[in-house]
Design a protein around this motif. Structure first.
Motif, PDB file in Angstrom:
ATOM      1  N   MET A   1      25.270 -26.018  43.363  1.00  0.00           N
ATOM      2  CA  MET A   1      23.749 -25.820  43.591  1.00  0.00           C
ATOM      3  C   MET A   1      22.900 -25.734  43.020  1.00  0.00           C
ATOM      4  O   MET A   1      22.723 -24.093  42.310  1.00  0.00           O
ATOM      5  N   LYS A   2      21.452 -26.215  42.749  1.00  0.00           N
ATOM      6  CA  LYS A   2      20.065 -26.130  41.582  1.00  0.00           C
ATOM      7  C   LYS A   2      19.044 -25.511  42.496  1.00  0.00           C
ATOM      8  O   LYS A   2      19.693 -25.906  43.587  1.00  0.00           O
ATOM      9  N   HIS A   3      19.254 -24.119  42.101  1.00  0.00           N
ATOM     10  CA  HIS A   3      17.887 -23.284  42.497  1.00  0.00           C
ATOM     11  C   HIS A   3      16.810 -23.315  41.524  1.00  0.00           C
ATOM     12  O   HIS A   3      17.093 -22.641  40.450  1.00  0.00           O
ATOM     13  N   GLU A   4      14.654 -23.359  42.392  1.00  0.00           N
ATOM     14  CA  GLU A   4      14.047 -23.609  40.994  1.00  0.00           C
ATOM     15  C   GLU A   4      12.529 -22.211  41.673  1.00  0.00           C
ATOM     16  O   GLU A   4      12.589 -22.746  42.603  1.00  0.00           O
ATOM     17  N   LEU A   5      12.207 -21.696  40.628  1.00  0.00           N
ATOM     18  CA  LEU A   5      11.126 -20.871  41.222  1.00  0.00           C
ATOM     19  C   LEU A   5      10.199 -20.514  40.175  1.00  0.00           C
ATOM     20  O   LEU A   5      10.363 -21.002  38.767  1.00  0.00           O
ATOM     21  N   THR A   6       8.328 -20.711  40.118  1.00  0.00           N
ATOM     22  CA  THR A   6       7.949 -20.794  39.247  1.00  0.00           C
ATOM     23  C   THR A   6       7.259 -19.273  39.537  1.00  0.00           C
ATOM     24  O   THR A   6       6.948 -19.088  39.989  1.00  0.00           O
ATOM     25  N   LEU A   7       7.452 -18.307  38.497  1.00  0.00           N
ATOM     26  CA  LEU A   7       6.715 -17.258  38.556  1.00  0.00           C
ATOM     27  C   LEU A   7       5.577 -16.710  37.761  1.00  0.00           C
ATOM     28  O   LEU A   7       5.603 -16.857  36.775  1.00  0.00           O
ATOM     29  N   TYR A   8       4.210 -16.554  38.347  1.00  0.00           N
ATOM     30  CA  TYR A   8       3.021 -16.144  37.271  1.00  0.00           C
ATOM     31  C   TYR A   8       3.375 -14.739  37.435  1.00  0.00           C
ATOM     32  O   TYR A   8       4.358 -13.872  37.824  1.00  0.00           O
ATOM     33  N   CYS A   9       3.040 -14.298  35.940  1.00  0.00           N
ATOM     34  CA  CYS A   9       2.641 -13.186  35.071  1.00  0.00           C
ATOM     35  C   CYS A   9       2.227 -12.531  35.484  1.00  0.00           C
ATOM     36  O   CYS A   9       1.104 -11.740  35.079  1.00  0.00           O
ATOM     37  N   GLU A  10       2.383 -11.876  36.777  1.00  0.00           N
ATOM     38  CA  GLU A  10       1.859 -10.704  37.492  1.00  0.00           C
ATOM     39  C   GLU A  10       2.367  -9.751  38.177  1.00  0.00           C
ATOM     40  O   GLU A  10       3.324 -10.512  38.233  1.00  0.00           O
ATOM     41  N   LYS A  11       2.671  -8.604  37.734  1.00  0.00           N
ATOM     42  CA  LYS A  11       3.975  -7.202  38.583  1.00  0.00           C
ATOM     43  C   LYS A  11       4.125  -7.872  39.881  1.00  0.00           C
ATOM     44  O   LYS A  11       5.570  -7.683  40.452  1.00  0.00           O
ATOM     45  N   ASN A  12       3.399  -7.829  40.712  1.00  0.00           N
ATOM     46  CA  ASN A  12       3.589  -8.036  42.217  1.00  0.00           C
ATOM     47  C   ASN A  12       3.960  -8.916  42.445  1.00  0.00           C
ATOM     48  O   ASN A  12       3.961  -9.112  43.678  1.00  0.00           O
ATOM     49  N   LYS A  13       3.824 -10.357  41.510  1.00  0.00           N
ATOM     50  CA  LYS A  13       5.441 -11.401  42.112  1.00  0.00           C
ATOM     51  C   LYS A  13       6.527 -11.423  41.864  1.00  0.00           C
ATOM     52  O   LYS A  13       7.598 -11.746  41.985  1.00  0.00           O
ATOM     53  N   PRO A  58      -2.198 -13.431  34.832  1.00  0.00           N
ATOM     54  CA  PRO A  58      -1.662 -14.635  35.486  1.00  0.00           C
ATOM     55  C   PRO A  58      -1.611 -16.328  35.493  1.00  0.00           C
ATOM     56  O   PRO A  58      -1.552 -16.586  35.850  1.00  0.00           O
ATOM     57  N   ARG A  59      -2.493 -15.931  34.303  1.00  0.00           N
ATOM     58  CA  ARG A  59      -2.063 -17.774  33.783  1.00  0.00           C
ATOM     59  C   ARG A  59      -1.231 -17.888  33.411  1.00  0.00           C
ATOM     60  O   ARG A  59      -0.941 -19.331  33.438  1.00  0.00           O
ATOM     61  N   ASP A  60      -0.292 -17.404  32.460  1.00  0.00           N
ATOM     62  CA  ASP A  60       0.783 -17.650  32.557  1.00  0.00           C
ATOM     63  C   ASP A  60       1.753 -17.640  33.395  1.00  0.00           C
ATOM     64  O   ASP A  60       1.508 -17.151  34.303  1.00  0.00           O
TER      65      ASP A  60
END
Length: 138
Positions: A1-13, A58-60
């Motif tokens: 099973m595949k899962h994906e997440l996009t995570l913005y480059c902020e430590k709180n993420k 946070p834009r990355d």
């Protein structure tokens, strides 16, 4: 099973990352200890990318794909920041780190202990860090 997440480059993420991984790994037959070790390893790589390769911009963003197979779990962490090949990284001497009371620098060592295989690929505009954990046969 595949899962994906996009995570913005902020430590709180990183809390979002932990929640995602916890949810995904709950579907596996891993013990809580093994599950938490995997979360720790993936979080360490992502935190290093966010802090060191992207300067917490946070834009990355970085992308994480988790592919659960019968005998393994594969984590692919993709980004377009400054490349860091952890397979070529020379770990600091633990005695020196303690002696100098230096914070940090041991995360890659931890990732190497937890994961069975670490692969790194880099092209002009994308880096992929692949972390592979073999699962015990039933």
């Amino acid at each position: 099973m595949k899962h994906e997440l996009t995570l913005y480059c902020e430590k709180n993420k990183l809390s979002e990352l932990r929640t995602f991984l916890d949810r995904v790994l709950n579907a596996s037959q891993l013990s809580d200890i093994n599950k938490n070790q995997l979360i720790l390893a993936v979080e360490e790589v992502c935190a290093n990318l966010i802090i060191h390769s992207h300067d917490c911009n946070p834009r990355d963003f970085i992308k994480l794909k988790v592919n659960q197979l019968d005998q393994s779990i594969i984590f692919e962490i993709m980004d377009s920041g400054e490349a860091f090949n952890m397979t070529e990284y020379n770990e600091p001497d633990l005695k020196e780190v303690i002696k100098k009371r230096r914070k940090g620098g041991l995360g890659i060592k931890l990732v190497r202990k937890i994961m069975d295989t670490i692969e790194f690929e880099s092209s002009e505009n994308q880096n992929i860090c692949r972390l592979i954990k073999q699962l015990k046969s039933k």
